[in-house]
Design an enzyme around this catalytic site. Structure first.
Site, PDB file in Angstrom:
ATOM      1  CD  GLU A   1     102.645 -18.373 -37.731  1.00 51.02           C
ATOM      2  OE1 GLU A   1     102.475 -19.534 -38.111  1.00 51.02           O
ATOM      3  OE2 GLU A   1     101.719 -17.521 -37.692  1.00 51.02           O
TER       4      GLU A   1
ATOM      5  CE  LYS B   1     100.203 -22.809 -37.429  1.00 49.08           C
ATOM      6  NZ  LYS B   1     100.305 -21.683 -38.387  1.00 49.08           N
TER       7      LYS B   1
ATOM      8  CB  CYS C   1      99.421 -18.660 -35.779  1.00 46.30           C
ATOM      9  SG  CYS C   1      98.459 -17.470 -36.770  1.00 46.30           S
TER      10      CYS C   1
END
Length: 328
Positions: free
Chosen positions: A87, A162, A204
């Site tokens: 990321e 995301k 993440c």
């Protein structure tokens, strides 16, 4: 576990600047599996090899690209078919305003350079979290945290934005408000067929939501990837535990490229990039500092585990209901 340090390649691609010191590249080979789960499979060197890159991004996009490109080049030289970057591989800014100022659209200069890199190296690239100015940039003045998958021709084959934004306050780590500059994605990307297997894309904070991993596994994923920039407080407590849990419950390989070290005055990341197999064993991991680790992906082993432990056949959706509802 066997380990060795690789030597830098003699020549870098023409798109790299000369005179840069290569990051340390620590390559850890696959650990033996527990005896109870040993299976017969193809000779190890016939299995697809993946590389997991660990970097320390800063606000300097040019220097970040040099570091990432060197690692990708080394991964290709070592025979990897797919390299995973963490990321924020493009940059980690000092504040939301700088984040917005440094961001680019998917058809901008930086992604063009990575497309050239993938094409010239002949390697697939998982670009784990690109600061993307989307089509709604003019209206929202916010970006997306976008996981981009490039094939070995340099073409974009998948994008995942995301969906779970990290708005948290961790004592000792400082508050994080990803939503100050970032819009959440609205859909999951179906698993993508790659030379290493079918890859399900996440980023993440998504790893804290097992519903996402199970949804991707049910859709056919064999590899789940969580490129990350985990903090220095949550990292030691949760990083490995969460990754191993996601691998065990989904019966997938889990690949997690991570940011490490100090990015600027107010931000550090935990590092410890790793690959976890479907049995929950950490089969490769990075040492401290920028570098890469390698692992073989054995889909025959994965299928054996799913056969011996058929948990997806034993699920009871009639009992669980909608697990996505907030706590009352």
């Amino acid at each position: 576990m066997l380990g060795f340090i690789t030597r830098p390649p003699r020549q870098l691609l023409s798109l790299l600047c000369t005179g840069n010191r290569l990051p340390r590249i620590s390559v850890l080979c696959t650990q033996p599996r527990p005896r109870a789960m040993e299976v017969s499979s193809s000779t190890s060197w016939e299995l697809p090899l993946v590389a997991v890159c660990q970097v320390t991004s800063t606000p300097n996009k040019q220097e970040n690209f040099k570091t990432c490109a060197e690692l990708v080049l080394e991964a290709a030289r070592l025979g990897a078919c797919l390299a995973f970057l963490p990321e924020a591989f493009d940059f980690i800014a000092r504040n939301p305003a700088e984040t917005l100022q440094l961001s680019e659209p998917l058809d901008g200069d930086l992604l063009g350079r990575y497309s050239q890199l993938a094409r010239e190296c002949g390697i697939w690239l998982s670009l784990g979290g690109f600061h993307e100015r989307g089509q709604d940039w003019e209206q929202t003045q916010k970006i997306y945290n976008c996981h981009v998958l490039l094939n070995n021709k340099g073409l974009v084959v998948a994008t995942y934005r995301k969906t779970h934004l990290c708005d948290v306050e961790i004592p000792g780590q400082g508050p994080m408000r990803e939503s100050n500059s970032t819009m959440p994605g609205t859909i999951l990307e179906p698993p993508i067929s790659t030379p290493a297997g079918k890859v399900g894309l996440a980023i993440c904070y998504d790893m804290r939501f097992p519903e996402l991993s199970l949804k991707l596994a049910q859709a056919g994923a064999e590899i789940l990837t969580y490129p990350s920039a985990f903090g220095s407080v949550t990292g030691p407590a949760h990083w490995e535990v969460l990754l191993r849990a996601r691998a065990i419950e989904s019966q997938c390989y889990v690949i997690a490229a991570a940011q490490c070290g100090r990015h600027h005055e107010t931000r550090t990341s935990y590092g410890h990039s790793m690959v976890v197999d479907p049995w929950g064993t950490v089969v490769a991991s990075c040492s401290e500092g920028p570098g890469l680790c390698l692992a073989r992906i054995d889909l025959n082993f994965l299928q054996q585990i799913r056969q011996h432990l058929p948990v997806f056949q034993h699920r009871r959706p009639d009992l669980y209901g909608n697990l996505g509802q907030p706590l009352s």
